[in-house]
Structure formats: C-alpha cells, structure tokens
Design a protein around this motif. Structure first.
Motif, short mmCIF file in Angstrom:
data_model
loop_
_atom_site.label_atom_id
_atom_site.label_comp_id
_atom_site.label_asym_id
_atom_site.label_seq_id
_atom_site.Cartn_x
_atom_site.Cartn_y
_atom_site.Cartn_z
N VAL A 169 1.30 -6.95 3.13
CA VAL A 169 0.08 -7.93 2.77
C VAL A 169 0.18 -8.94 1.89
N SER A 171 -1.14 -11.72 4.27
CA SER A 171 -2.63 -11.34 4.00
C SER A 171 -3.25 -11.06 5.47
N PHE A 216 -6.37 -8.08 -2.74
CA PHE A 216 -6.23 -7.79 -1.29
C PHE A 216 -6.88 -6.22 -1.06
N LYS A 219 -9.70 -4.50 2.02
CA LYS A 219 -9.84 -5.61 2.97
C LYS A 219 -9.02 -5.35 4.03
N VAL A 220 -7.86 -4.54 4.15
CA VAL A 220 -7.08 -4.53 5.20
C VAL A 220 -7.08 -3.37 5.90
N ASP A 253 -7.83 -14.43 4.64
CA ASP A 253 -8.65 -14.55 3.52
C ASP A 253 -8.31 -15.61 2.47
#
Lengths: 322, 322
Positions: A255, A259, A292, A295-296, B160
């Motif tokens: 990530v 991202s 991060f 968000k994932v 993002d």
C-alpha cells in the motif's frame, strides 16, 4: 443483408498439469471449455496445433455468428511485452517460447499473453471484484504467492515485462528457504504451502493438542488446516494468525508503494474466508502508515475458482477492445 | 508583427525553513531564484501573495518576451490530485491547504503540486538521470527517505494521491521507533538521520576505536560519518555497510514490485558516492530475484543539490506541456 456478429475471445490457461481453453464473450460467459494434458505435448508446436484445432471444433458447435476478436493467454513466467514464456520450471518446453506469436499465426488473429497472476488481475478488473477500479492489487494464494498490480487502470509490467513479484519480496533475510533459491520470501509464509510449513514447524515443537496431530504430516494441506481451524483447533488458528500477520505486514508495504483502492485475495488459501480475511485486514491496518489507514479494502475474488483462469486470459483481449 | 514568446514555468519549493521560488525555462535553465522564510508567514494567503509579487518582480528583470506556462509546486505531504498540503508537521499552516488553487488564482495560470520526492523524480525524468526512462524509482535520502515512482512514463500517485512512501515500508516490526509512530520503518535506517542513529548505537556498544569517538554525540552528522569513512574509519565503514544492506534489501523488494530500469539516489546521504552506491548495489543484487538480477542500474542524481527542488517543481509544468 446485415448480420450482427458477436465478438468472441479465445482464452487459454497454460498450467503445469493441464492446458485449459475456451470461448468467452464480452460479458464473461464461457461458451465452451476443454483441456489437454500439458505433458502430452513435449513439442510446443504440436500443442498449439492441437489447441487451435479443438477451439475451431468447439466454435462450430456454438449457435450464432461470430468474429474472433483475439486470443488471451495466461502462463507461468509469461512476458506481456514479448508474448513469451521463459524458463518456466513446470512446463516441458525449455528456453524462450514465443507462445503468443505461435497462437496468433495459427489462428490469424492477435494474441496477448501474460503471467497467471496478471491475467487473474485483469479478470477481476473486467468481470470481477475490481470492476470500475483503477488502482488495485491482486494476490493469488496458491502453491506460491502471485500478484498482479494495476495502477491508473493499467497493468504494471515494468521495463522488462516481469513486474509484480510480491511473492518474492523478503520477509526475513534469514528465513525459510524459497524455491527461487533465496531465503525468507513472502510466499514461503503466505501461501497454501506456506501455511502447511508453518503447521509442520509448530507440530515439531511444544504445541497445544491439535486435530492435526492425528494426520500423517505428508498429508497436511491448507484445506485440512482450514477445517481444523473451523473446529476451533488452537494450533490451526495460531497458524492462520501467524500467516495473516506476515501477509498483513507486507500488504501494508505494498500500500505504501502504490496506494491502491483495494487488495483482492484469490486462490486456495483465500478460500478460508474470514479465517484469513479478518486477521489479514487487522494486521494490515496495524502496520499501515497513518495516511493510508482505513482506506484500503481487502476483498475476495468475485470469479469462481474454475472460471478465473479462462476469464483472466480472455480479459487480455477485452482490455484491448475496451 | 509576430514575436516568439518564450514559455516559462514558475517553480516553488515549500520547505519547513525556506520557501524557494524561481523562473525556469523548458531547457531547465533557472533564470531567477529567491526565497522567503516559511515562518514569516503564519497566514498562508500572505505567503502566496508575497511569493507571487516577488515572482512578478523577478520576471520584469529577465530579458525577453514571456508566456507564463504554469506553476509547479513541490511540498511536503503534497497531494497531486487535490493540489493540497495536508497536515504537514513542519509547516505553520494547519489542516488542509488548497495551495495549488491559491497560487493558480493569484497568478491566473494553472498550478500543479506534488510532494517533494515526486517532484524530484519528475525533475530527473525531464532534466536529469532519468531522461528517456519510462520506469524508474527515485529515492531521496535526507532527514527521512522519500520516494517517487514512475511506471510507464507516469508518476504513481495511487487512488488517493499519496502513493510512493517507501520510507515507511517496514524493515523490522520490532525495530527502531519512527517519527510516524510505528516501528522499524526503512527511513529510520536508510537516511542521513538513520545512519547517525546506527553510529550512535555502535558507539554505545563495544566497538573498534573510531574517529567518531572524539566528537560529542550530539554533533555527529551523516557528513562526519562520511568523512570518517573516507579516512578508512572501521566503525564508519561498518555503518555504511549496515545501512546499505538494509537499503539494498528493500530496493530488491521495490524491484520485485515495479521492475524499474533504474533506481536514482539523491540527497545528503547519496553524496557519500561510492561509499554508499557500491555496497547498496552489491546487496541489492544479493537480495534480488533471479529474473531481475543485473538489469537494474543504481544511479546518482544528475541535478545539483541546490537546483533539484526548483527543477523538480518546474517539471510538473513541463510534464503537462510535453
């Protein structure tokens, strides 16, 4: 008179045991499928000839009027740029094989080839859990750990066509010996065979009494560990926790790299469902850089195990016709 | 009468101490430069107003007829998609600042913003060591470790806008405490401040007699370690080896991800030259998956330290006008 002709893609999945082929339409319907044994064809030209003949035969049994839009091929060690397979350890053909060209010449339509994990990622993007996504990572948890990375709607192939080998990022430079010759690769921990190694290591030390004690060690599989864990077997649950912590940590690293919006898990070990997904998600968040966090998404594949390889291969064609 | 007007980009580098601005032409010539102290402007609007006024003033002193092609801004925690800086710990402006919009409105031309490491990568791609490359990774080794990843000729921003945080991939989950609040991030080892921590740890244990023994520990810098290493100081050389091994291993991981043509090292620690590049390259190859071995160059930046930030910022404009 004008006839509406339906475009079809030939999907071909090259495996060490079977070569599976089929006709797939733009909506992801598999109109026919068949397979041959890989080792029946020590000569790659004969394999191509046979598969193309079978594909033509199958097509004659499908109702309708068709255009052949192209051929998509998923293969181990596949190189998208060159359309080659190179030194694939489990295939009978040695050296560099220009497989996309061979199929393209035999059928007279364009052929696209990539490795199995990239094809799986493409399948999810066109037909599965990643529809509408531009940035995601596909992880296949089979015997090894394969990965396909999509950034800005494009597969990441890298400058040589071999990008996306997250299974061979290093967890511990003094860790488990990997098939690649190095030590501590992610796939030696986070894969169907990785969790089996973990359980065998645990069984070799002092450990809680386990349902897995009663199985011959040679017969332990990821599925049996999964079943034991479903029965609240402590050792099996610890093995899932150990595996998930390592995978979660390396997903947090991934990530930080690209991202993505989501990470999609597929394959044998992913079939353990929440037993894997819940701890992987938890550890990934624990190890995630603040910006991060939360968000994932970590999602299961939306392609059936049996269909994924063919849909992935066909997606290479539909991606070009998008 | 037709006059050939030269397009110029305004480059702005936002730092915790200084804000540097200048006019840069398409060939990378810096025609003017100036700076203000960041903390003189607790109000961001006043900062924008002042910098724009200085830029206009400077332009009036440059000979020729100009078009202002746009504004490029490099800033810590910069987000390309939104043109914002968000919660940058070393800047006086709190919350989310729409800095690209503020500059764009003040000058009446488009403004593009990204974080400093991405701007550095863009600078190398347009003017420096990565000219002509489509796949490379830029690593800046300053107080922290920043990274900018280019794949297929495009900066990787992620879904993002925050992609490319290789400094916060994890080397050791039980390792050094990082400014981000987690443990064992790459930048706590591989950066100018990381190597200082390494030396201080070594000095705290039994160690070979060292030139660095005679310096007050608070005064040890990456530069002093570099100088000691140039004098064959064993402890300093060991610190470079330790740092390079960790960086080399994580670069091998990064190669497995995106398979770049080259990795470019920039910043304070990279100024150590061969003392860093030779062991980093060696360890990277040691830890590299076979298919990537001896393919990936490790290169020094080709931008002068003093120019890199401005050229990087201006590159955001020239990339849009490519």
């Amino acid at each position: 008179m004008y006839t509406m002709r339906t475009p079809l893609a030939a999907g071909i999945d090259i495996g060490g045991t079977n070569i599976v082929y089929g006709w797939i339409d733009r909506e992801g319907n598999i109109l026919s499928r068949g397979s041959v044994l890989t080792n029946d064809y020590p000569d790659v030209l004969q394999m191509v000839e046979a598969v193309v003949a079978f594909l033509h035969e199958d097509l004659s049994f499908i109702d309708g009027d068709f255009d052949i839009a192209g051929i998509g091929i998923g293969a181990p060690n596949g190189n998208f740029y060159k359309g080659t397979i190179e030194f694939a350890p489990n295939l009978p053909w040695k050296g560099t094989i220009y497989l996309a060209d061979l199929f393209s010449n035999a059928m007279g339509v364009p052929a696209h080839l990539t490795n199995d994990a990239n094809a799986a990622a493409m399948g999810e993007m066109i037909f599965g859990a990643a529809r509408g996504m531009k940035d995601f990572i596909m992880i296949t948890l089979g015997t090894g750990l394969g990965s396909g990375i999509v950034i800005g709607g494009q597969m990441v192939y890298g400058h040589d066509g071999f990008a996306g080998e997250l299974g061979h990022t290093i967890v511990d430079p003094e860790g488990r010996l990997c098939g690649c010759g190095r030590k501590g690769c992610l796939e030696t921990y986070a894969s169907a065979s990785g969790i089996v190694r973990t359980v065998k290591e645990m069984l070799g030390k002092e450990h809680p009494k386990s349902l897995l004690d009663d199985i011959d060690q040679r017969d332990i599989t990821a599925k049996k560990i999964h079943e034991a864990a479903l029965n609240n077997d402590r050792l099996a649950l610890q093995a899932f926790d150990y595996t998930s912590r390592i995978l979660g940590m390396k997903l947090a690293d991934a990530v930080a790299f690209s991202s993505p919006e989501a990470i999609i898990l597929f394959g044998g070990l992913a079939n353990a469902g929440e037993l894997l997904f819940l701890p992987v998600k938890k550890y990934m968040e624990d190890f995630m850089l603040n910006i991060f966090k939360n968000k994932v998404r970590v999602l299961p594949s939306q392609l059936k195990d049996d269909d994924a390889a063919l849909l992935g291969a066909a997606s290479l064609v539909w991606k070009e016709h998008a």
